[in-house]
Design a protein around this motif. Structure first.
Motif, short mmCIF file in Angstrom:
data_model
loop_
_atom_site.label_atom_id
_atom_site.label_comp_id
_atom_site.label_asym_id
_atom_site.label_seq_id
_atom_site.Cartn_x
_atom_site.Cartn_y
_atom_site.Cartn_z
N ASP A 154 0.11 4.36 0.74
CA ASP A 154 -0.07 5.26 1.88
C ASP A 154 -1.37 4.92 2.61
OD1 ASP A 154 -0.24 7.27 3.71
OD2 ASP A 154 -0.57 8.87 2.26
N ILE A 166 -18.51 4.79 4.56
CA ILE A 166 -18.90 3.99 3.40
C ILE A 166 -20.16 3.24 3.82
CG2 ILE A 166 -17.32 2.10 4.06
CD1 ILE A 166 -17.01 1.59 0.98
N ILE A 167 -21.11 3.21 2.93
CA ILE A 167 -22.33 2.46 3.23
C ILE A 167 -22.12 1.03 2.77
CG2 ILE A 167 -24.76 2.18 2.56
CD1 ILE A 167 -24.92 5.20 2.55
N GLU A 219 0.86 -1.19 0.00
CA GLU A 219 0.00 0.00 0.00
C GLU A 219 0.89 1.24 0.00
OE1 GLU A 219 -3.24 1.14 -0.21
OE2 GLU A 219 -2.24 3.07 0.10
N ARG A 265 -14.73 5.09 7.32
CA ARG A 265 -13.72 4.32 6.57
C ARG A 265 -12.49 4.02 7.42
NH1 ARG A 265 -14.33 4.57 0.57
NH2 ARG A 265 -16.30 5.61 0.22
N VAL A 307 -9.29 -6.48 -8.81
CA VAL A 307 -10.52 -6.46 -8.00
C VAL A 307 -10.90 -5.00 -7.73
CG1 VAL A 307 -10.16 -8.68 -6.81
CG2 VAL A 307 -9.20 -6.60 -5.83
N GLY A 308 -12.14 -4.80 -7.33
CA GLY A 308 -12.60 -3.47 -6.88
C GLY A 308 -12.53 -2.43 -7.99
N ASP A 309 -12.21 -1.19 -7.58
CA ASP A 309 -12.21 -0.08 -8.54
C ASP A 309 -11.19 -0.28 -9.66
OD1 ASP A 309 -14.16 1.06 -7.02
OD2 ASP A 309 -13.14 2.97 -6.70
N GLY A 369 -24.09 3.38 -3.95
CA GLY A 369 -23.41 2.89 -2.74
C GLY A 369 -23.09 1.41 -2.86
C1 LIG Z 1 -17.92 10.18 -2.59
C2 LIG Z 1 -17.92 8.69 -2.65
C3 LIG Z 1 -18.79 7.95 -1.84
C4 LIG Z 1 -18.81 6.55 -1.92
N1 LIG Z 1 -19.68 5.86 -1.13
C5 LIG Z 1 -19.74 4.50 -1.24
C6 LIG Z 1 -20.65 3.77 -0.43
O1 LIG Z 1 -21.38 4.33 0.38
N2 LIG Z 1 -20.68 2.40 -0.57
C7 LIG Z 1 -19.85 1.75 -1.46
O2 LIG Z 1 -19.92 0.51 -1.55
N3 LIG Z 1 -18.97 2.43 -2.23
C8 LIG Z 1 -18.90 3.78 -2.13
N4 LIG Z 1 -18.00 4.48 -2.88
C9 LIG Z 1 -17.09 3.72 -3.76
C10 LIG Z 1 -15.97 3.11 -2.92
O3 LIG Z 1 -15.31 4.12 -2.18
C11 LIG Z 1 -14.97 2.41 -3.84
O4 LIG Z 1 -15.64 1.54 -4.71
C12 LIG Z 1 -14.00 1.60 -3.00
O5 LIG Z 1 -13.22 2.47 -2.20
C13 LIG Z 1 -13.09 0.79 -3.92
O6 LIG Z 1 -12.14 0.15 -3.14
P1 LIG Z 1 -10.75 -0.26 -3.79
O7 LIG Z 1 -9.96 -0.87 -2.69
O8 LIG Z 1 -10.98 -1.01 -5.04
O9 LIG Z 1 -10.08 1.12 -4.25
P2 LIG Z 1 -9.54 2.31 -3.33
O10 LIG Z 1 -10.42 2.52 -2.16
O11 LIG Z 1 -9.29 3.46 -4.25
O12 LIG Z 1 -8.15 1.77 -2.78
C14 LIG Z 1 -7.03 1.63 -3.61
C15 LIG Z 1 -5.81 1.61 -2.71
O13 LIG Z 1 -4.66 1.35 -3.50
C16 LIG Z 1 -3.62 2.24 -3.13
N5 LIG Z 1 -2.74 2.37 -4.29
C17 LIG Z 1 -3.01 3.00 -5.46
N6 LIG Z 1 -1.98 2.86 -6.32
C18 LIG Z 1 -1.05 2.11 -5.68
C19 LIG Z 1 0.24 1.62 -6.04
N7 LIG Z 1 0.77 1.88 -7.25
N8 LIG Z 1 0.93 0.89 -5.14
C20 LIG Z 1 0.40 0.62 -3.91
N9 LIG Z 1 -0.80 1.08 -3.50
C21 LIG Z 1 -1.52 1.80 -4.39
C22 LIG Z 1 -4.33 3.52 -2.72
O14 LIG Z 1 -3.54 4.32 -1.84
C23 LIG Z 1 -5.56 2.96 -2.02
O15 LIG Z 1 -5.35 2.74 -0.65
C24 LIG Z 1 -17.95 5.87 -2.83
C25 LIG Z 1 -17.07 6.61 -3.63
C26 LIG Z 1 -17.05 8.00 -3.55
C27 LIG Z 1 -16.12 8.76 -4.43
#
Ligand SMILES: Cc1cc2nc3c(=O)[nH]c(=O)nc-3n(C[C@H](O)[C@H](O)[C@H](O)COP(=O)(O)OP(=O)(O)OC[C@H]3O[C@@H](n4cnc5c(N)ncnc54)[C@H](O)[C@@H]3O)c2cc1C
Length: 386
Positions: free
Chosen positions: A40, A54-55, A38, A120, A293-295, A305
């Motif tokens: 940061d 987060i919901i 990670e 979160r 996975v994920g985003d 959400g």
């Molecule tokens: C305003 C807002 C409200 C939301 N509300 C909801 C909700 O209520 N319910 C819901 O289900 N979803 C919600 N979402 C969506 C949700 O936040 C995301 O879908 C979720 O955070 C995705 O998780 P993730 O781990 O895939 O990505 P992220 O949360 O973006 O995590 C990615 C991680 O990877 C790290 N990273 C990035 N690049 C590198 C690299 N090169 N090397 C090492 N680490 C790296 C980052 O620092 C971060 O910690 C919301 C989004 C927004 C913008």
């Protein structure tokens, strides 16, 4: 030489957000060797402040319980239940309800936990504690990886290298892993900026309303109870840069008191602003022993959400499939094929469901921000004249 002693695949995870940490938890509970890189961990605090909740809907909470009942119990206890009250869509100007969504009855019928909002940072703390600090390498930015016949090597910004059997990109919408797999593609600007704030404020409707989306034209507003006498709100708008609270009060001038009160009571420093991006759905998430996975795989706008909830579901499915690869494979040499097949199964099983949620999310975002009365009944035609 084939060995009879099968070793579970070593899983390397780029990114320690919701997806990366839940995946690490699921994999550890199934006995895999896991490392999370990670860049940061404190980023979850967003500009050094409380970034908001987060919901988590019943689908994600049930998956968490299947992964680790104790973690799920902690999450349920720390979160604020919103699914037992009114949730839905209202007119931003009059405050009148359009649609009241009953989350309670279907959750009860299916035996799912009720929808909740959780900070979160609290979620991150619970997951980190359960995973163990030796698994998560903080301040470790993944800058590259190399694929070999029987392994994958991750390369960090400071030159360190780690070997594993599987690499999962859980590094969010700007994923480095995805860019290397499929080439860099710009994310799509949704045309919406999101202001958000949390405020110590207990509105009079708190006992009856959990989560409400106030719809409008080119803007919408979301308000959610996050417990402990706090409300979280999000104001979405097509927006050039500018100051926050003053600009927001201009944008929502004339809207109902529920909306204006939340903005007025929030201090400037507690208002955050973030431009919203998503990506078009793609139908291949990986190659060989690497997947997403994920985003990183399917970034969505926050309109339903469900984006983070889908990330949690991804993690569960991926670990189930990798587990099957391990059970099937009694020799190390066959691992490469079995891992690739497991990853392909994971993608096949997830893509339709995620594709539907992705499409409905875009539709919901559009619907919430394109509302205006189609007929103006105030300008009545004089009766009796043609
Ligand atoms: C305003 C807002 C409200 C939301 N509300 C909801 C909700 O209520 N319910 C819901 O289900 N979803 C919600 N979402 C969506 C949700 O936040 C995301 O879908 C979720 O955070 C995705 O998780 P993730 O781990 O895939 O990505 P992220 O949360 O973006 O995590 C990615 C991680 O990877 C790290 N990273 C990035 N690049 C590198 C690299 N090169 N090397 C090492 N680490 C790296 C980052 O620092 C971060 O910690 C919301 C989004 C927004 C913008």
């Amino acid at each position: 030489m084939a060995s009879r002693e099968a070793r579970k695949p070593r899983i390397l995870i780029a990114g320690g957000g919701v997806a990366g940490l839940v995946l690490a938890l699921a994999a550890k509970r199934r006995g895999f060797e896991v490392r999370v890189f990670e860049k940061d961990l404190s980023a979850v605090r967003g500009e050094g402040q409380y970034r908001g909740p987060i919901i988590l809907h019943g689908n994600a909470l049930a998956v968490l319980a299947a992964i680790d009942p104790d973690v799920a119990r902690q999450v349920l206890a720390a979160a604020c239940v919103t699914g037992d009250r009114l949730n839905g869509l209202a007119d931003g100007i009059t405050g009148d309800w359009f649609i009241k969504i009953d989350l309670l009855t279907p959750a009860r019928k299916k035996g799912l936990p009720l929808t909740r909002s959780i900070c979160r940072m609290t979620l991150q703390d619970i997951l980190l504690k359960a995973i163990g600090s030796d698994t998560v390498h903080n301040r470790s930015k993944v800058v590259d990886f190399r694929e070999h016949q029987n392994k994958v090597t991750v390369i960090l910004g400071d030159g360190r290298e780690y070997e594993g059997d599987v690499l999962v990109g859980a590094d969010g919408i700007w994923s480095k892993v995805r860019a290397k797999l499929f080439g860099w593609q710009d994310a799509q600007y949704s045309n919406y900026t999101c202001y958000s704030g949390s405020v110590d404020y207990v509105p009079s409707y708190i006992s009856t309303v959990g989560y409400r989306v106030f719809v409008g034209f080119n803007q919408y507003f979301v308000a959610c109870d996050i417990g402990c006498g706090k409300m979280q709100w999000y104001g979405f708008h097509k927006e050039p840069p500018g100051s926050k609270r003053k600009r927001l009060l201009e944008l929502y001038e004339g809207w109902c008191s529920e909306v204006v009160a939340l903005i007025s009571w929030t201090s400037e420093s507690m208002i955050l602003r973030r431009d919203l991006y998503d990506r078009d759905m793609i139908y291949t998430w990986g190659r060989g022993r690497i997947t997403l996975v994920g985003d990183a795989a399917h970034a969505m706008q926050p309109a339903l959400g469900q984006s983070g909830c889908m990330a949690i579901e991804d993690c569960y499915q991926l670990v189930l499939e990798l587990e099957k690869a391990y059970v099937k494979c009694d020799c190390h040499d066959k691992h490469a094929d079995e891992i690739a097949l497991a990853i392909a199964r994971y993608e096949r099983k997830r893509i339709l469901r995620v594709g539907i949620v992705h499409a409905v999310t875009r539709m919901a975002a559009r619907m919430s921000s394109t509302y205006r009365p189609y007929l103006d009944f105030r300008a009545r035609m004089p009766i009796g004249r043609s």
